[in-house]
Design a protein around this motif. Sequence first.
Motif, short mmCIF file in Angstrom:
data_model
loop_
_atom_site.label_atom_id
_atom_site.label_comp_id
_atom_site.label_asym_id
_atom_site.label_seq_id
_atom_site.Cartn_x
_atom_site.Cartn_y
_atom_site.Cartn_z
N MET A 46 0.83 -1.21 0.00
CA MET A 46 0.00 0.00 0.00
C MET A 46 0.87 1.26 0.00
SD MET A 46 -3.04 -1.24 2.52
CE MET A 46 -4.08 0.20 2.34
N ALA A 47 1.97 1.23 0.73
CA ALA A 47 2.88 2.39 0.75
C ALA A 47 3.51 2.60 -0.63
CB ALA A 47 3.96 2.20 1.81
N VAL A 48 3.86 1.50 -1.31
CA VAL A 48 4.40 1.60 -2.66
C VAL A 48 3.35 2.21 -3.59
CG1 VAL A 48 5.15 0.25 -4.68
CG2 VAL A 48 6.08 -0.28 -2.41
N ALA A 49 2.12 1.71 -3.51
CA ALA A 49 1.04 2.23 -4.37
C ALA A 49 0.75 3.70 -4.07
CB ALA A 49 -0.22 1.38 -4.21
N ASP A 50 0.74 4.06 -2.80
CA ASP A 50 0.47 5.46 -2.43
C ASP A 50 1.58 6.37 -2.96
OD1 ASP A 50 -1.09 7.50 -0.96
OD2 ASP A 50 0.72 7.62 0.27
N SER A 51 2.81 5.92 -2.84
CA SER A 51 3.94 6.71 -3.34
C SER A 51 3.87 6.85 -4.86
CB SER A 51 5.26 6.06 -2.92
OG SER A 51 5.38 6.04 -1.52
N LYS B 161 -8.02 3.01 -1.79
CA LYS B 161 -8.61 1.68 -1.61
C LYS B 161 -7.74 0.68 -2.35
CE LYS B 161 -12.52 -1.22 -2.86
NZ LYS B 161 -11.66 -2.34 -3.21
N THR B 162 -7.41 -0.41 -1.69
CA THR B 162 -6.54 -1.43 -2.28
C THR B 162 -7.21 -2.80 -2.22
OG1 THR B 162 -4.55 -0.23 -1.63
CG2 THR B 162 -4.28 -2.56 -2.13
N ASN B 163 -7.13 -3.54 -3.33
CA ASN B 163 -7.50 -4.95 -3.36
C ASN B 163 -6.22 -5.76 -3.56
OD1 ASN B 163 -10.18 -3.67 -4.85
ND2 ASN B 163 -10.61 -5.34 -3.46
N PHE B 164 -6.10 -6.86 -2.81
CA PHE B 164 -4.94 -7.75 -2.92
C PHE B 164 -5.37 -9.05 -3.61
CE2 PHE B 164 -4.21 -5.17 0.87
CZ PHE B 164 -2.98 -4.62 0.56
N PHE B 165 -4.51 -9.55 -4.51
CA PHE B 165 -4.85 -10.74 -5.28
C PHE B 165 -3.91 -11.91 -5.07
CE2 PHE B 165 -6.32 -6.97 -7.61
CZ PHE B 165 -7.68 -7.20 -7.53
N ARG B 166 -2.65 -11.65 -4.75
CA ARG B 166 -1.68 -12.74 -4.52
C ARG B 166 -0.50 -12.19 -3.75
NH1 ARG B 166 -2.14 -12.86 -9.77
NH2 ARG B 166 -2.50 -15.09 -9.85
N GLY B 167 0.21 -13.10 -3.10
CA GLY B 167 1.40 -12.74 -2.35
C GLY B 167 2.64 -12.74 -3.22
N VAL C 251 2.55 0.22 -11.75
CA VAL C 251 2.23 1.09 -12.87
C VAL C 251 1.07 1.97 -12.43
CG1 VAL C 251 1.46 1.24 -15.26
CG2 VAL C 251 3.01 -0.60 -14.56
N ALA C 252 1.33 3.27 -12.33
CA ALA C 252 0.32 4.23 -11.90
C ALA C 252 -0.12 5.05 -13.11
CB ALA C 252 0.90 5.15 -10.82
N THR C 253 -1.44 5.11 -13.31
CA THR C 253 -1.99 5.88 -14.42
C THR C 253 -3.11 6.79 -13.92
OG1 THR C 253 -3.50 4.06 -14.95
CG2 THR C 253 -1.47 4.15 -16.19
N GLN D 230 -4.97 5.13 -10.66
CA GLN D 230 -5.02 3.68 -10.47
C GLN D 230 -3.60 3.15 -10.52
OE1 GLN D 230 -7.93 1.13 -12.52
NE2 GLN D 230 -6.19 -0.06 -13.27
N THR D 231 -3.22 2.38 -9.51
CA THR D 231 -1.89 1.77 -9.47
C THR D 231 -2.03 0.27 -9.40
OG1 THR D 231 -0.99 3.71 -8.35
CG2 THR D 231 0.30 1.69 -8.24
N ASP D 232 -1.53 -0.42 -10.41
CA ASP D 232 -1.50 -1.88 -10.44
C ASP D 232 -0.09 -2.33 -10.11
OD1 ASP D 232 -4.16 -2.06 -11.15
OD2 ASP D 232 -3.76 -2.44 -13.27
N ILE D 233 0.00 -3.23 -9.13
CA ILE D 233 1.29 -3.82 -8.77
C ILE D 233 1.29 -5.25 -9.26
CG2 ILE D 233 2.81 -4.55 -6.87
CD1 ILE D 233 1.89 -2.11 -5.30
N THR D 234 2.35 -5.61 -10.01
CA THR D 234 2.51 -6.97 -10.51
C THR D 234 3.79 -7.57 -9.95
OG1 THR D 234 3.62 -6.13 -12.50
CG2 THR D 234 1.24 -6.54 -12.65
N ASN D 235 3.87 -8.90 -10.00
CA ASN D 235 5.09 -9.59 -9.58
C ASN D 235 6.04 -9.72 -10.77
OD1 ASN D 235 4.11 -11.78 -11.09
ND2 ASN D 235 3.46 -12.93 -9.28
N ALA D 236 7.16 -10.37 -10.55
CA ALA D 236 8.18 -10.50 -11.60
C ALA D 236 7.67 -11.26 -12.83
CB ALA D 236 9.43 -11.17 -11.04
#
Length: 141
Positions: free
Chosen positions: A60-65, A87-93, A102-104, A116-122
């Motif tokens: 969440m801190a990464v997304a907020d930043s 507001k954040t939804n989590f889908f996987r660890g 990626v923030a748009t 909107q910020t989507d966080i993806t894994n490697a």
Amino acid sequence: MTESPKPNTEFTRMVHDRLPFTAELGLEVMDATLGKLVIRAAWAAQRCTVGGILHGGYLMAVADSAGGVCAGLNLPPGASTSTIESKTNFFRGVKEGFIEAVATPIHVGRTTIVVQTDITNAEGKLVSRTIQTQAVLTPKG
């Protein structure tokens, strides 16, 4: 073999100087335009909760930043920004590798910017999605 993308060290340094917490989070700016900000951070044990999974608060801190920097790219001259809703939804660890955020901007208005910020894994799989509203703070004159 394709070479992995390199961070934008000059922009990363500027973000770390203006928002020191982003350095603590280990964020590196990969790309920054008015329409999209891309940042990365490596998995690290000190950022984890039980089982070696990146902590939700860290994500969440990464997304907020990321959202704040993205909003900042879209501000009028002399204005600043502050998160007023998130507001954040989590889908996987995430247990290894890195995350990419990626923030748009969804809406760029006179008084608010919604990002909107989507966080993806490697592997490119969606880890979380954050929608946040940033206030546009103009200097009092």
